[in-house]
Design a protein around this motif. Structure first.
Motif, PDB file in Angstrom:
ATOM      1  N   PRO A  96       1.060  -1.015   0.264  1.00  0.00           N
ATOM      2  CA  PRO A  96      -0.052  -0.046  -0.014  1.00  0.00           C
ATOM      3  C   PRO A  96       0.935   1.316   0.072  1.00  0.00           C
ATOM      4  CG  PRO A  96      -0.776  -1.443   1.589  1.00  0.00           C
ATOM      5  CD  PRO A  96       0.499  -1.930   1.096  1.00  0.00           C
ATOM      6  N   ASP A  97       0.505   2.223  -0.899  1.00  0.00           N
ATOM      7  CA  ASP A  97       1.313   3.351  -0.976  1.00  0.00           C
ATOM      8  C   ASP A  97       0.631   4.378  -1.797  1.00  0.00           C
ATOM      9  OD1 ASP A  97       3.172   5.315  -0.721  1.00  0.00           O
ATOM     10  OD2 ASP A  97       4.996   4.090  -1.208  1.00  0.00           O
ATOM     11  N   SER A  98       1.115   5.433  -2.184  1.00  0.00           N
ATOM     12  CA  SER A  98       0.671   6.461  -3.287  1.00  0.00           C
ATOM     13  C   SER A  98       1.718   6.474  -4.009  1.00  0.00           C
ATOM     14  CB  SER A  98       0.489   8.042  -2.851  1.00  0.00           C
ATOM     15  OG  SER A  98       0.245   9.090  -3.465  1.00  0.00           O
ATOM     16  N   TYR A  99       1.459   5.999  -5.456  1.00  0.00           N
ATOM     17  CA  TYR A  99       2.303   5.826  -6.425  1.00  0.00           C
ATOM     18  C   TYR A  99       2.007   6.772  -7.661  1.00  0.00           C
ATOM     19  CZ  TYR A  99       3.429   0.982  -4.409  1.00  0.00           C
ATOM     20  OH  TYR A  99       3.788  -0.025  -3.584  1.00  0.00           O
ATOM     21  N   SER A 100       3.237   6.999  -8.290  1.00  0.00           N
ATOM     22  CA  SER A 100       2.901   7.991  -9.662  1.00  0.00           C
ATOM     23  C   SER A 100       3.969   7.700 -10.685  1.00  0.00           C
ATOM     24  CB  SER A 100       3.054   9.310  -8.989  1.00  0.00           C
ATOM     25  OG  SER A 100       4.359   9.663  -8.639  1.00  0.00           O
ATOM     26  N   ALA A 101       3.654   7.929 -11.870  1.00  0.00           N
ATOM     27  CA  ALA A 101       4.510   7.696 -12.815  1.00  0.00           C
ATOM     28  C   ALA A 101       4.296   8.703 -13.894  1.00  0.00           C
ATOM     29  CB  ALA A 101       4.411   6.314 -13.640  1.00  0.00           C
TER      30      ALA A 101
END
Length: 206
Positions: A190-195
């Motif tokens: 679980p985490d806040s991911y971005s690309a």
């Protein structure tokens, strides 16, 4: 000043002298030689009128979790912001076409976790009606999907394609978007991911 102009001015002065003095003769100039001066100017070609350009409706989009068909996979869906290709050129090179590609970076979490770009897929959608001048790219599945096109957006994948720039220019503007889907293992951290999804407009001989 030309020699004729000089003589004309001298003649006028001589006539004026005759009126005042009452006596004068016309002066005759002798030519003793010529010198030439080369005058050069470089005229550059005018810049082309209009351009082939691309714009994206927004700088970001968000994926939200949806129900997955696979109990071992979590799926997150979203939509690529509308991509617009505009061609307002007065003339278009012959035998060329344009195309838009997309390529994603790795998703990185705030805590440092990573999800590879092979987990992100898309289904392109052409929004502008046409008679075949422009086509949408194929669906690109993720590494967690079945073959053969389960490569994800690791490399440049096709969003839209115009085989003939001249034919596509008649419409002047084309719009497309895509359904985005991220698929991860069920145990993803679980985490806040971005690309970053990079979209590129190309024109080349096809």
């Amino acid at each position: 000043m030309s020699r004729r102009g000089v003589i004309a001015r001298c003649s006028a002065a001589a006539v004026g002298g005759l009126m005042v003095v009452g006596m004068a003769g016309a002066a005759i100039a002798d030519e003793y030689g010529d010198e030439e001066v080369v005058v050069s100017v470089e005229i550059e070609a005018l810049p082309p009128v209009g351009a082939l350009t691309m714009s994206v409706a927004a700088e970001s989009t968000t994926l939200s979790e949806v129900e997955s068909e696979d109990a071992d996979v979590r799926q997150f869906n979203g939509t690529l912001p509308k991509v617009t290709v505009t061609d307002d050129r007065e003339s278009v090179p012959e035998d060329v076409g344009w195309y838009v590609t997309g390529q994603s970076s790795t998703f990185v979490g705030v805590a440092g976790g990573e999800i590879g770009a092979e987990h992100l897929g898309w289904a392109p959608r052409l929004l502008t009606a046409n008679d075949g001048e422009v086509a949408e790219g194929p669906v690109v599945d993720t590494v967690l999907d079945a073959p053969p096109n389960n490569v994800g957006l690791v490399a440049e994948e096709l969003l839209a394609l115009a085989l003939d720039s001249t034919g596509a220019r008649v419409a002047g503007e084309w719009e497309a978007d895509a359904d985005l889907f991220l698929k991860t293992p069920k145990g993803v951290a679980p985490d806040s991911y971005s690309a970053t999804l990079t979209l590129t407009l190309w024109e080349d001989a096809l």
